[in-house]
Design an enzyme around this catalytic site. Structure first.
Site, PDB file in Angstrom:
ATOM      1  CG  ASP A  64      -0.234  -0.185   2.537  1.00 21.65           C
ATOM      2  OD1 ASP A  64       1.003  -0.315   2.532  1.00 21.65           O
ATOM      3  OD2 ASP A  64      -0.901  -0.231   3.580  1.00 21.65           O
ATOM      4  CG  HIS A  65       3.410   2.481   3.025  1.00 17.80           C
ATOM      5  ND1 HIS A  65       2.466   1.657   3.592  1.00 17.80           N
ATOM      6  CD2 HIS A  65       3.709   3.401   3.970  1.00 17.80           C
ATOM      7  CE1 HIS A  65       2.213   2.068   4.820  1.00 17.80           C
ATOM      8  NE2 HIS A  65       2.956   3.127   5.078  1.00 17.80           N
ATOM      9  CG  ASP A 119       2.151   1.624   9.235  1.00 16.72           C
ATOM     10  OD1 ASP A 119       2.732   1.979   8.191  1.00 16.72           O
ATOM     11  OD2 ASP A 119       1.365   2.361   9.874  1.00 16.72           O
ATOM     12  NE  ARG A 379       2.958   9.719  12.161  1.00 15.04           N
ATOM     13  CZ  ARG A 379       3.303   8.435  12.187  1.00 15.04           C
ATOM     14  NH1 ARG A 379       3.836   7.878  11.126  1.00 15.04           N
ATOM     15  NH2 ARG A 379       3.143   7.730  13.279  1.00 15.04           N
ATOM     16  CB  SER A 535       7.341   6.301  10.792  1.00 13.89           C
ATOM     17  OG  SER A 535       7.858   5.092  10.321  1.00 13.89           O
ATOM     18  NE  ARG A 537       9.392   6.245   8.139  1.00 10.95           N
ATOM     19  CZ  ARG A 537       8.971   7.431   7.702  1.00 10.95           C
ATOM     20  NH1 ARG A 537       9.822   8.416   7.497  1.00 10.95           N
ATOM     21  NH2 ARG A 537       7.711   7.643   7.437  1.00 10.95           N
TER      22      ARG A 537
HETATM   23  C1  MIC Z   1       4.020   6.588   8.156  1.00 12.61           C
HETATM   24  O1  MIC Z   1       2.846   6.919   8.257  1.00 12.61           O
HETATM   25  O2  MIC Z   1       4.963   7.327   8.489  1.00 12.61           O
HETATM   26  C2  MIC Z   1       4.341   5.202   7.642  1.00 12.61           C
HETATM   27  C3  MIC Z   1       4.958   5.356   6.325  1.00 12.61           C
HETATM   28  O3  MIC Z   1       3.165   4.463   7.493  1.00 12.61           O
HETATM   29  C4  MIC Z   1       5.263   4.526   8.648  1.00 12.61           C
HETATM   30  C5  MIC Z   1       5.842   3.274   8.181  1.00 12.61           C
HETATM   31  C6  MIC Z   1       7.000   3.448   7.274  1.00 12.61           C
HETATM   32  O4  MIC Z   1       7.795   4.373   7.449  1.00 12.61           O
HETATM   33  O5  MIC Z   1       7.135   2.608   6.403  1.00 12.61           O
HETATM   34  C7  MIC Z   1       4.646   4.252  10.005  1.00 12.61           C
HETATM   35  O6  MIC Z   1       3.792   4.997  10.425  1.00 12.61           O
HETATM   36  O7  MIC Z   1       5.073   3.344  10.722  1.00 12.61           O
HETATM   37 FE1  SF4 Z   2      -0.098   4.874   4.993  1.00 16.51          FE
HETATM   38 FE2  SF4 Z   2       1.208   5.627   7.213  1.00 16.51          FE
HETATM   39 FE3  SF4 Z   2      -0.289   7.360   5.813  1.00 16.51          FE
HETATM   40 FE4  SF4 Z   2      -1.468   5.445   7.161  1.00 16.51          FE
HETATM   41  S1  SF4 Z   2      -0.252   7.089   8.018  1.00 16.51           S
HETATM   42  S2  SF4 Z   2      -1.953   6.073   5.068  1.00 16.51           S
HETATM   43  S3  SF4 Z   2      -0.052   3.757   6.928  1.00 16.51           S
HETATM   44  S4  SF4 Z   2       1.575   6.336   5.125  1.00 16.51           S
END
Ligand code: MIC
Ligand code: SF4
Length: 644
Positions: A64-65, A119, A379, A535, A537
């Site tokens: 999905d990312h 995530d 965010r 995140s 990550r």
């Molecule tokens: C995000 O919202 O920052 C992400 C991308 O979903 C991350 C995961 C990632 O960095 O792959 C998260 O929230 O954990």
């Molecule tokens: Fe995707 Fe993270 Fe955004 Fe949710 S917050 S839509 S998991 S990138």
């Protein structure tokens, strides 16, 4: 003494430790999820553990990312994840099937179960009464292999909801209100448990919006009870069989209490650049806007989309505004198509995007320079949109849609009468985009497809006798993982290539960091409070590891990032006296003698020396025995191999 719902589920899954707040506990994990941006690493780690089949009740790999395929990298990673999943007993949600948290809620989540996901928004599952926690990829890999997951036994905060949301006031406004009251640090070490009469007025998707964005409080997770509303949702998803009623005992004792009267809430917005910088939509109204993005795991349910379609019906998006809409899943998109709501959106001029994270992670739709963008996401950290000076406001779908039409920030209560929006008795169910794994006896027939972008992860060494290293970077408060390891369309395809992605490490703060750190060989990072928020990550730990960072000394850490540092074998420490933060400068030489010995016998205290300035200072740590052992071994992978 009665129990909170959190305590009930945690103690039913407890395999190590005791339910004493603030101490480390180990819990059994029933379900796991991964997404593609963290998944490649997680599955490489899972493979390295040598466990042939996952031992969870259900593990799902989502794509999905990284869905923008502007080169071979993302497509290769998708094929890798698909093939690994098929081989090792993991369900595979194909690209196009939707955002992990939305699909998991629809098709797999179950009340009373534990879920960890690589995530940070995994707590979305709290909307149906799960203990759902965001974790680093390595922790998810271990849980897939049947290993225990460790957390600090949390405090439990009761959010007592009374009343009922007024027309055009949304679930998003509830969580923005909580953020306004307790800030992005307010949830650290806590689970936010929603109770009270107001709960039953909220549908499952609304509850999920609230638990999803609980991640922005820094909370371990958030949870709602499982009740008749939950049952109705699961029934409509054809999954009534997983329903169990769950709630806190009437005499449950909570550590803190927050009271929210839903009837008194008004539409809110989180202003740049933090989710807790909250103002009312009314205060902002009239401000000219450039872009509106509707979607993300916070606000992309069918209910959200039906409201948006209703507001847009028969109107035109303001000529100065670009509106994009990404329905959260194939199910949502399909149902919008079936009932005509999609046509209302298209007709109004919305740019319909794939059911994926998209703009939320900077995969397209970056706003214009200094552009004001209203987003239904969770965010709004600086630069995350892909436009460095973009001004991102986080709002409800109602506020977003009303503003897209007006061209200026608009309080949706000016829209007039609101019809009643209800969820269908039956969702359209078609799981044809979820691929089941092959049976165990056929797993040898599955070839794992590895593209050239997939590089092995960096090796970490056992803890050195002494750390003697320079400060490669000093940063301030609230540094997010988007600062440490930025995402976006250009960098995300490098998620399975640590040497390459490391070139962008901290680039938002200091473009020279990468070169400086490499030149120093080994180094220490100095940070302020809430370091590593955001995140899950693990790249935010793996890239510094690759660049030779041995320790990170801060005023305080965010939970998942701190766990990721330990998993990577980097020592996280906090200043005993925050005043010492001011005395240390970038490039100072920091010496920590006998660090292993100090961790072992120092009662949590670690004496460090700033050799450049000639003073010693004390740091504090609160490692469990397991974390100490991981640090001695040089991280979770080494530790797991040692114990295998
Ligand atoms: C995000 O919202 O920052 C992400 C991308 O979903 C991350 C995961 C990632 O960095 O792959 C998260 O929230 O954990
Ligand atoms: Fe995707 Fe993270 Fe955004 Fe949710 S917050 S839509 S998991 S990138």
């Amino acid at each position: 003494m009665g129990m909170t719902l959190t305590e009930k589920i945690l103690s039913a899954h407890l395999v190590e430790g005791e339910m004493v707040k603030g101490t480390e506990i180990g819990i059994k994990i029933d379900q796991t999820l991964t997404q593609d941006a963290t998944g490649t690493m997680a599955y490489l780690e899972f493979e390295a553990m040598g466990v042939p089949r996952v031992k969870t009740e259900r593990s799902v790999a989502y794509i999905d990312h990284n869905t923008l395929q502007s080169g071979f990298e993302n497509a290769d990673d998708h094929r890798f994840i698909g093939s690994v999943a098929k081989k090792h007993g993991i369900y595979f949600s194909r690209p196009g099937n939707g955002i992990c948290h939305q699909v998991h809620l629809e098709r797999f989540g179950a009340p009373g179960k534990t879920l960890i996901g690589s995530d940070s928004h995994t707590p979305t599952g709290g909307g149906i009464g799960m203990i759902a926690i965001g974790a680093g990829g390595m922790d998810v890999a271990v849980a897939m292999g049947g290993g225990t997951y460790y957390i600090t036994c949390p405090k439990v905060v009761k959010v007592n909801l009374t009343g009922k949301l007024q027309p055009w006031v949304a679930a998003k406004d509830v969580i923005l209100e909580v953020l306004k009251r307790i800030s992005v640090k307010g949830g650290v070490g806590k689970v936010i448990e929603y109770c009270g009469e107001g709960v039953k007025t909220l549908s499952v998707p609304e509850r999920a919006t609230i638990t999803n964005m609980g991640a922005e409080l820094g909370a371990t997770t958030s949870i709602f009870p499982s009740d008749e509303v939950t049952k109705g949702f699961l029934k409509a998803q054809g999954r009534e069989d997983v329903y169990v009623p769950l709630s806190a005992d009437a005499d449950a004792v909570y550590d803190e209490e927050i009271n929210i009267n839903l009837s008194e809430l008004v539409p809110l917005a989180a202003c740049p650049h933090s989710p807790d910088n909250v103002k009312t939509a009314e205060d902002l109204s009239g401000m000219k806007i450039d872009q509106v993005c509707i979607g993300s795991c916070t606000n992309s349910s069918l209910l959200d989309m039906l409201k948006v379609a209703h507001i847009l019906k028969g109107k035109t998006v303001h000529p100065d505004v670009s509106l994009s809409i990404a329905p959260g899943s194939k199910q949502v998109l399909n149902m919008l198509a079936q009932n005509g709501a999609l046509s209302d959106m298209i007709d109004a001029g919305a740019r319909i995007l794939e059911s994926a994270c998209g703009p939320c992670i900077g995969m397209g739709q970056s706003p214009n320079s200094k552009g004001i963008s209203l987003r239904t996401f969770n965010r709004n950290f600086e630069g995350r949109s892909g436009t460095k000076d973009g001004q991102i406001y986080l709002v409800s779908p109602e506020t977003a849609a009303a503003s897209a039409l007006a061209g200026v920030f608009t309080d949706p209560r000016t829209l007039g009468e609101m019809p009643e929006f209800t969820l269908p008795e039956e969702f359209t169910i078609n799981d044809n985009m979820i691929v089941a794994p092959v049976p165990a006896e056929e797993m040898d027939s599955v070839e794992v497809l590895r593209g050239p972008n997939i590089k092995p992860f960096p090796v970490s060494e056992p803890l050195a006798e002494t750390i003697d290293a320079k400060v490669s970077l000093k940063v301030g408060d609230n540094i997010t993982t988007d600062h440490i390891m930025p995402a976006g369309a250009k960098i995300l395809p490098l998620r399975s290539n640590i040497p390459k992605i490391s070139e962008y490490c901290f680039a938002v703060c200091d473009e020279k960091f990468h070169d400086r750190a490499l030149e120093m060989g080994k180094s220490v990072i100095i940070g302020g409070s809430n370091y590593g928020q955001g995140s899950s990550r693990e790249h935010a730990a793996l890239a510094p590891l690759y660049l030779g960072v041995k320790a990170v000394i801060t005023k305080s850490f965010a939970r998942i990032h701190m766990a990721n540092l330990i998993n990577a074998g980097i020592v996280p420490m906090t200043f005993a006296d925050e005043a010492d933060y001011d005395k240390i400068d970038q490039t100072d030489e920091i010496v920590i003698e006998h660090i292993g010995e100090q961790i072992k016998n120092g009662n949590g205290k670690i004496v460090c020396e700033d050799r450049t300035k000639g003073f010693t200072f004390e740091c504090v740590t609160d490692f469990s025995q397991r974390q100490k052992d991981m640090l001695y071994a040089g991280g979770l992978l080494n530790y797991t191999k040692q114990n295998a």
